[in-house]
Design an enzyme around this catalytic site. Structure first.
Site, PDB file in Angstrom:
ATOM      1  N   SER A  30      56.797 -24.608   7.779  1.00 46.08           N
ATOM      2  CA  SER A  30      57.701 -25.724   7.269  1.00 46.08           C
ATOM      3  C   SER A  30      57.321 -25.770   5.749  1.00 46.08           C
ATOM      4  O   SER A  30      55.523 -25.925   6.197  1.00 46.08           O
ATOM      5  CB  SER A  30      57.955 -26.312   8.048  1.00 46.08           C
ATOM      6  OG  SER A  30      58.892 -27.643   7.756  1.00 46.08           O
ATOM      7  N   TYR A  55      54.119 -32.035  13.872  1.00 48.28           N
ATOM      8  CA  TYR A  55      54.342 -31.929  13.415  1.00 48.28           C
ATOM      9  C   TYR A  55      53.624 -30.639  12.416  1.00 48.28           C
ATOM     10  O   TYR A  55      53.945 -29.456  12.235  1.00 48.28           O
ATOM     11  CB  TYR A  55      56.089 -31.958  13.303  1.00 48.28           C
ATOM     12  CG  TYR A  55      57.014 -30.465  12.750  1.00 48.28           C
ATOM     13  CD1 TYR A  55      57.355 -29.792  13.566  1.00 48.28           C
ATOM     14  CD2 TYR A  55      57.926 -30.434  11.702  1.00 48.28           C
ATOM     15  CE1 TYR A  55      58.640 -28.643  13.171  1.00 48.28           C
ATOM     16  CE2 TYR A  55      58.251 -29.796  11.230  1.00 48.28           C
ATOM     17  CZ  TYR A  55      58.464 -28.607  11.931  1.00 48.28           C
ATOM     18  OH  TYR A  55      60.282 -27.651  11.763  1.00 48.28           O
TER      19      TYR A  55
END
Length: 250
Positions: free
Chosen positions: A144, A157
């Site tokens: 990401s 995350y």
């Protein structure tokens, strides 16, 4: 171009928007597939849809709890037994447990790390032995943009996705001489169930920071993944391909 005939691919997170798009793209190019995820009904529906569209090509379904080491190891054994081997591994599975760090519990950290990073490590370790013996392999990890930029409320995350990039570079260096490539695809904001929860105000604010003027779609990530696992990308390894509409030019 991008012919995957006679290649065998394992795609995790195939019951999610990005994972499903990747599975469809690889299958359309001739790959035999093993689909994995947590929602078996959705995986079975995808299997039926793929087989209906392109009869004769094999699709197998094996649900997996990626937070459990034994389940991860069993998944690779099942995939190799069903397909004969794993030539291509796509780690698309991921979870979020967002919170500011003062409120983040140890379980929130551990769960995100287990699924997003540790499972990718375990799957890579499990398939790489066969790839080394056959002197061929392709791995793509879906990371990401927040693994590069960070994001408030996502320390777990962002850390997991950054760790995936570092893992990819290290593994790529280890196995490059065996004709095995290891790369990352880093999505920006992609239209999925996760972004569907945004309000119109939130969506417009985010889009204002994207030069392309829109969110991406899962097919954008699938196209990049197809390229990286294809014969045409055989000299690309240890890289992170950013798909974010210019939101972060790194």
């Amino acid at each position: 171009m991008f012919d995957l005939t006679e290649r065998c691919a394992l795609v995790t997170g195939a019951s999610g928007g990005i994972g499903e798009a990747i599975a469809r793209k690889l299958y359309a190019r001739g790959a035999t597939l093993t689909l994995s995820g947590t929602r078996q009904r959705m995986l079975e529906s995808l299997r039926v849809a793929l087989r209906t569209r392109v009869p004769g090509t094999h699709v197998f379904v094996f649900p997996c709890n990626l937070s459990e080491a034994e389940s991860v190891e069993r998944l690779v054994t099942e995939a190799e037994s069903a397909m004969g081997r794993v030539d291509i591994l796509v780690n698309s599975a991921g979870v979020t447990r967002d919170s500011l760090i003062l409120r983040m519990k140890d379980d929130d950290w551990a769960r995100v790390m287990d699924v997003n990073l540790t499972a990718a490590f375990r799957l890579s370790r499990a398939v790489v032995r066969g790839m080394i013996k056959r002197r061929f392999g392709r791995m793509v990890h879906i990371t990401s943009i927040v693994g590069i930029t960070g994001n408030p409320g996502q320390v777990n995350y962002a850390a997991a996705k950054a760790g995936m990039i570092g893992m990819t570079k290290s593994l790529a260096a280890e196995v490059a001489a065996r004709n095995i490539t290891v790369n990352c695809v880093a999505p920006g904001f992609i239209t999925t169930a996760m972004t569907d929860t945004l309000s119109e105000v939130q969506r417009n604010k985010l889009i204002s920071g994207i030069p392309a003027g829109r969110f991406g779609v899962p097919e954008d990530i699938a196209a990049a993944t197809l390229f990286l696992v294809s014969p045409e990308a055989g000299y690309i390894t240890g890289q992170t391909l950013h798909i974010n509409g210019g939101m972060a030019m790194v």
